[in-house]
Design a protein around this motif. Structure first.
Motif, PDB file in Angstrom:
ATOM      1  N   VAL A  34       0.837  -1.202   0.000  1.00 49.75           N
ATOM      2  CA  VAL A  34       0.000   0.000   0.000  1.00 49.75           C
ATOM      3  C   VAL A  34       0.873   1.253   0.000  1.00 49.75           C
ATOM      4  N   ALA A  35       1.950   1.239   0.789  1.00 50.77           N
ATOM      5  CA  ALA A  35       2.842   2.400   0.845  1.00 50.77           C
ATOM      6  C   ALA A  35       3.435   2.704  -0.532  1.00 50.77           C
ATOM      7  N   ILE A  36       3.887   1.676  -1.219  1.00 55.38           N
ATOM      8  CA  ILE A  36       4.483   1.878  -2.542  1.00 55.38           C
ATOM      9  C   ILE A  36       3.435   2.375  -3.529  1.00 55.38           C
ATOM     10  N   LEU A  37       2.238   1.796  -3.482  1.00 59.28           N
ATOM     11  CA  LEU A  37       1.166   2.230  -4.387  1.00 59.28           C
ATOM     12  C   LEU A  37       0.791   3.687  -4.128  1.00 59.28           C
ATOM     13  N   ILE A  38       0.757   4.082  -2.855  1.00 62.47           N
ATOM     14  CA  ILE A  38       0.484   5.486  -2.529  1.00 62.47           C
ATOM     15  C   ILE A  38       1.573   6.382  -3.109  1.00 62.47           C
ATOM     16  N   GLY A  39       2.833   5.972  -2.948  1.00 62.10           N
ATOM     17  CA  GLY A  39       3.933   6.767  -3.474  1.00 62.10           C
ATOM     18  C   GLY A  39       3.862   6.932  -4.981  1.00 62.10           C
ATOM     19  N   LEU A  66      20.479  13.614  -2.361  1.00 60.52           N
ATOM     20  CA  LEU A  66      21.230  13.785  -1.119  1.00 60.52           C
ATOM     21  C   LEU A  66      20.951  15.128  -0.472  1.00 60.52           C
ATOM     22  N   THR A  67      20.629  16.132  -1.284  1.00 60.99           N
ATOM     23  CA  THR A  67      20.457  17.488  -0.765  1.00 60.99           C
ATOM     24  C   THR A  67      19.224  17.617   0.125  1.00 60.99           C
ATOM     25  N   VAL A  68      18.238  16.742  -0.055  1.00 61.34           N
ATOM     26  CA  VAL A  68      17.015  16.818   0.766  1.00 61.34           C
ATOM     27  C   VAL A  68      16.788  15.545   1.570  1.00 61.34           C
ATOM     28  N   ASP A  69      17.618  14.522   1.333  1.00 59.78           N
ATOM     29  CA  ASP A  69      17.381  13.240   1.992  1.00 59.78           C
ATOM     30  C   ASP A  69      17.537  13.316   3.500  1.00 59.78           C
ATOM     31  N   TRP A  70      18.420  14.192   3.992  1.00 65.01           N
ATOM     32  CA  TRP A  70      18.633  14.303   5.443  1.00 65.01           C
ATOM     33  C   TRP A  70      17.339  14.648   6.164  1.00 65.01           C
ATOM     34  N   PHE A  71      16.460  15.440   5.522  1.00 62.59           N
ATOM     35  CA  PHE A  71      15.169  15.783   6.134  1.00 62.59           C
ATOM     36  C   PHE A  71      14.124  14.696   5.880  1.00 62.59           C
ATOM     37  N   LEU A  72      14.025  14.231   4.644  1.00 58.02           N
ATOM     38  CA  LEU A  72      13.029  13.212   4.316  1.00 58.02           C
ATOM     39  C   LEU A  72      13.327  11.900   5.023  1.00 58.02           C
ATOM     40  N   ASP A  73      14.603  11.638   5.308  1.00 57.27           N
ATOM     41  CA  ASP A  73      14.973  10.431   6.036  1.00 57.27           C
ATOM     42  C   ASP A  73      14.310  10.401   7.412  1.00 57.27           C
ATOM     43  N   ARG A  74      14.262  11.539   8.078  1.00 60.40           N
ATOM     44  CA  ARG A  74      13.640  11.624   9.396  1.00 60.40           C
ATOM     45  C   ARG A  74      12.132  11.392   9.303  1.00 60.40           C
ATOM     46  N   CYS A  75      11.529  11.956   8.265  1.00 59.96           N
ATOM     47  CA  CYS A  75      10.084  11.807   8.097  1.00 59.96           C
ATOM     48  C   CYS A  75       9.699  10.363   7.808  1.00 59.96           C
ATOM     49  N   ARG A  76      10.446   9.712   6.906  1.00 61.49           N
ATOM     50  CA  ARG A  76      10.087   8.329   6.559  1.00 61.49           C
ATOM     51  C   ARG A  76      10.425   7.371   7.698  1.00 61.49           C
ATOM     52  N   THR A  77      11.445   7.702   8.513  1.00 59.10           N
ATOM     53  CA  THR A  77      11.749   6.861   9.675  1.00 59.10           C
ATOM     54  C   THR A  77      10.608   6.899  10.679  1.00 59.10           C
ATOM     55  N   ALA A  78      10.024   8.075  10.881  1.00 59.47           N
ATOM     56  CA  ALA A  78       8.859   8.180  11.767  1.00 59.47           C
ATOM     57  C   ALA A  78       7.701   7.337  11.244  1.00 59.47           C
ATOM     58  N   ILE A  79       7.513   7.326   9.915  1.00 62.48           N
ATOM     59  CA  ILE A  79       6.458   6.504   9.329  1.00 62.48           C
ATOM     60  C   ILE A  79       6.788   5.018   9.480  1.00 62.48           C
ATOM     61  N   GLN A 131       0.001   7.718   3.928  1.00 62.68           N
ATOM     62  CA  GLN A 131       0.322   6.428   4.545  1.00 62.68           C
ATOM     63  C   GLN A 131      -0.021   6.442   6.030  1.00 62.68           C
ATOM     64  N   ALA A 132       0.240   7.576   6.694  1.00 67.28           N
ATOM     65  CA  ALA A 132      -0.131   7.704   8.106  1.00 67.28           C
ATOM     66  C   ALA A 132      -1.642   7.600   8.273  1.00 67.28           C
ATOM     67  N   GLY A 133      -2.395   8.215   7.341  1.00 70.37           N
ATOM     68  CA  GLY A 133      -3.845   8.099   7.380  1.00 70.37           C
ATOM     69  C   GLY A 133      -4.305   6.668   7.200  1.00 70.37           C
ATOM     70  N   TYR A 134      -3.609   5.926   6.343  1.00 67.51           N
ATOM     71  CA  TYR A 134      -3.926   4.502   6.148  1.00 67.51           C
ATOM     72  C   TYR A 134      -3.704   3.726   7.450  1.00 67.51           C
ATOM     73  N   TYR A 135      -2.607   4.029   8.157  1.00 68.88           N
ATOM     74  CA  TYR A 135      -2.337   3.355   9.433  1.00 68.88           C
ATOM     75  C   TYR A 135      -3.452   3.629  10.447  1.00 68.88           C
ATOM     76  N   ILE A 136      -3.830   4.890  10.554  1.00 65.24           N
ATOM     77  CA  ILE A 136      -4.877   5.250  11.517  1.00 65.24           C
ATOM     78  C   ILE A 136      -6.179   4.522  11.190  1.00 65.24           C
ATOM     79  N   ASN A 154      -7.863   3.003  20.448  1.00 68.29           N
ATOM     80  CA  ASN A 154      -8.388   4.273  19.963  1.00 68.29           C
ATOM     81  C   ASN A 154      -7.285   5.024  19.211  1.00 68.29           C
ATOM     82  N   PRO A 155      -7.564   5.494  17.990  1.00 69.37           N
ATOM     83  CA  PRO A 155      -6.520   6.163  17.202  1.00 69.37           C
ATOM     84  C   PRO A 155      -5.863   7.341  17.915  1.00 69.37           C
ATOM     85  N   LEU A 156      -6.658   8.129  18.670  1.00 66.94           N
ATOM     86  CA  LEU A 156      -6.065   9.263  19.389  1.00 66.94           C
ATOM     87  C   LEU A 156      -5.112   8.789  20.471  1.00 66.94           C
ATOM     88  N   ASN A 157      -5.501   7.740  21.197  1.00 69.76           N
ATOM     89  CA  ASN A 157      -4.610   7.171  22.211  1.00 69.76           C
ATOM     90  C   ASN A 157      -3.375   6.551  21.556  1.00 69.76           C
TER      91      ASN A 157
END
Length: 430
Positions: free
Chosen positions: A106-111, A394-407, A254-259, A269-272
């Motif tokens: 699902v994640a790949i299809l969303i991407g 590489l110029t933006v991966d340092w930021f996107l890496d953090r976001c995708r790690t959280a996901i 993808q986060a919405g799909y998880y919730i 409960n999703p909020l919890n």
């Protein structure tokens, strides 16, 4: 202190650079690169600086070559090590495999959906000096794909960087070694132990070498950014801005799909779920390492969300090795983005190859900062995209890496909630 520092730097007499977090090093490199690019002409360089500007790309070329070299042994050792060391009950293991495969697909299809709809790579046209990219258009051949999954020689996938063939070999040996280990344990034998130890040492060795390469990423970022600004000015980064927005949108979906899955498939409960898992998600974002966040994820799943220990361990401990949905989404979007940047077209069959390769490559994505760059080389190879364009990311991966790690970590938490079922822990024990 980040994981990369603790592994690569000796405890005694650390170099001062080792005490600076990797993210800060990359930000500093970006600042210096902008200043250098402006000083070298910012889109209007003098002929006398041409050779120097061209050589600025050498560090990124070396880093990408090293990442490509490490990609196949990393995936092979990661799969074998996981099969030999992970304890997964039979029924729960089958259910876990279905959930992991579904989430990653699902994640790949969303991407791919976001990339196909927004076309972030068409916002401006970029070229690297001397790069000639062509993708052979071909119709999808499922039988050819199956035939191509079987290697001609057992070591050939390691040389050719063929991830699908590599996974076939890794899974075959992993399943057999796991079965032999179980049989020997039942018979009270320990003949499997030397093989398990060797694989563990080889896996740790690959990770350590990978950390050395990742430590050089700031130099690669400096070189590629300074070169782009010197040759073309700041216009190319408009496209990178579109790519960042597209990836963030994909990760948000993808986060919405998880919730939604937590709401429909578990008692939580999703909020919890979000409130209780905040510490794990923030740790993942701040360190860009799912491995560092793993013990915190395991703890909050039990103490703050209230899941059973068995469910928390399967999701947080096992899922960390296999469940890298954010990385898979990012790699698929990156392949489509670069093809759009080059004015090329990936047809349906080629995008399916990207899906399959991203699924397999995400298994080998180590839980350390920037590790997704390693397996991305395999995704690019699968459809014939030039790997030198990964340097642009590489110029933006340092930021996107953090976001995708959280996901990635949010995906582990979701797996645990789904495995826990629709009946709360307290009710189950009553």
């Amino acid at each position: 202190m980040s994981e990369i520092e603790s592994i690569t730097s000796p405890k005694k007499a650390r170099h001062w650079l080792g005490r600076i977090p990797l993210t800060i090093q990359i930000v500093i490199a970006l600042g210096l690169a902008v200043c250098s690019g402006i000083a070298l002409g910012a889109g209007n360089p003098s002929p006398g600086n041409a050779a120097f500007i061209t050589n600025l790309a050498v560090p990124s070329e070396l880093v990408l070559k090293a990442l490509s070299t490490l990609a196949t042994p990393l995936i092979l050792m990661a799969v074998l090590h996981t099969f030999l060391t992970t304890n997964i009950p039979g029924t729960a293991g089958r259910r876990l495999a279905v959930i992991l495969l579904t989430n990653t697909t699902v994640a790949i299809l969303i991407g791919l959906l976001v990339a196909n709809v927004l076309h972030p790579g068409t916002w401006s046209h970029l070229t690297f000096s001397g790069s000639q990219a062509t993708i052979t258009s071909q119709s999808f051949d499922p039988w050819g794909l199956i035939k191509g999954a079987v290697p001609e020689a057992i070591l050939k996938p390691l040389v050719d960087n063929n991830v699908i063939q590599l996974i076939v070999i890794a899974l075959s040996f992993g399943i057999v070694l796991r079965a032999l280990k179980s049989e020997q344990i039942a018979a009270g034998k320990l003949a499997y132990q030397p093989i398990e130890d060797v694989i563990g040492i080889l896996f740790e060795s690959v990770i350590r070498i990978l950390n050395w390469v990742i430590a050089l990423v700031p130099f690669a970022v400096f070189g590629v950014v300074a070169k782009i600004i010197a040759e073309k000015g700041f216009a190319p980064f408009q496209t990178l801005g579109a790519f960042v927005l597209a990836v963030l949108l994909g990760l948000l979906l993808q986060a919405g799909y998880y919730i939604t899955r937590v709401q429909l498939g578990s008692w939580v409960n999703p909020l919890n779920f979000l409130r209780g898992g905040a510490d794990a998600l923030l740790t993942a974002f701040s360190t860009a390492s799912s491995t560092v966040a793993m013990p915190i994820t395991f703890e909050v799943l039990q103490t703050k969300i209230g899941l059973r220990e068995s469910s928390a361990s399967l999701g947080a401990l096992v899922g960390t090795n296999f469940n890298n949905d954010g990385t898979a989404l990012y790699e698929a979007m990156s392949a489509l983005f670069i093809s759009q940047v080059l004015g090329l077209h990936l047809n349906l069959g080629q995008q399916l190859v990207v899906i399959l390769t991203s699924i397999f490559a995400s298994v080998g994505a180590a839980g350390i900062p920037e590790a997704g760059l390693v397996t991305m080389t395999l995704v690019f190879n699968s459809v014939g995209l030039p790997k030198e364009y990964i340097a642009l990311l590489l110029t933006v991966d340092w930021f996107l890496d953090r976001c995708r790690t959280a996901i990635n970590v949010m995906g582990d938490m979701t797996v645990s909630a789904l495995l826990d079922g629709k009946k709360p822990h307290a009710i189950d024990e009553a």
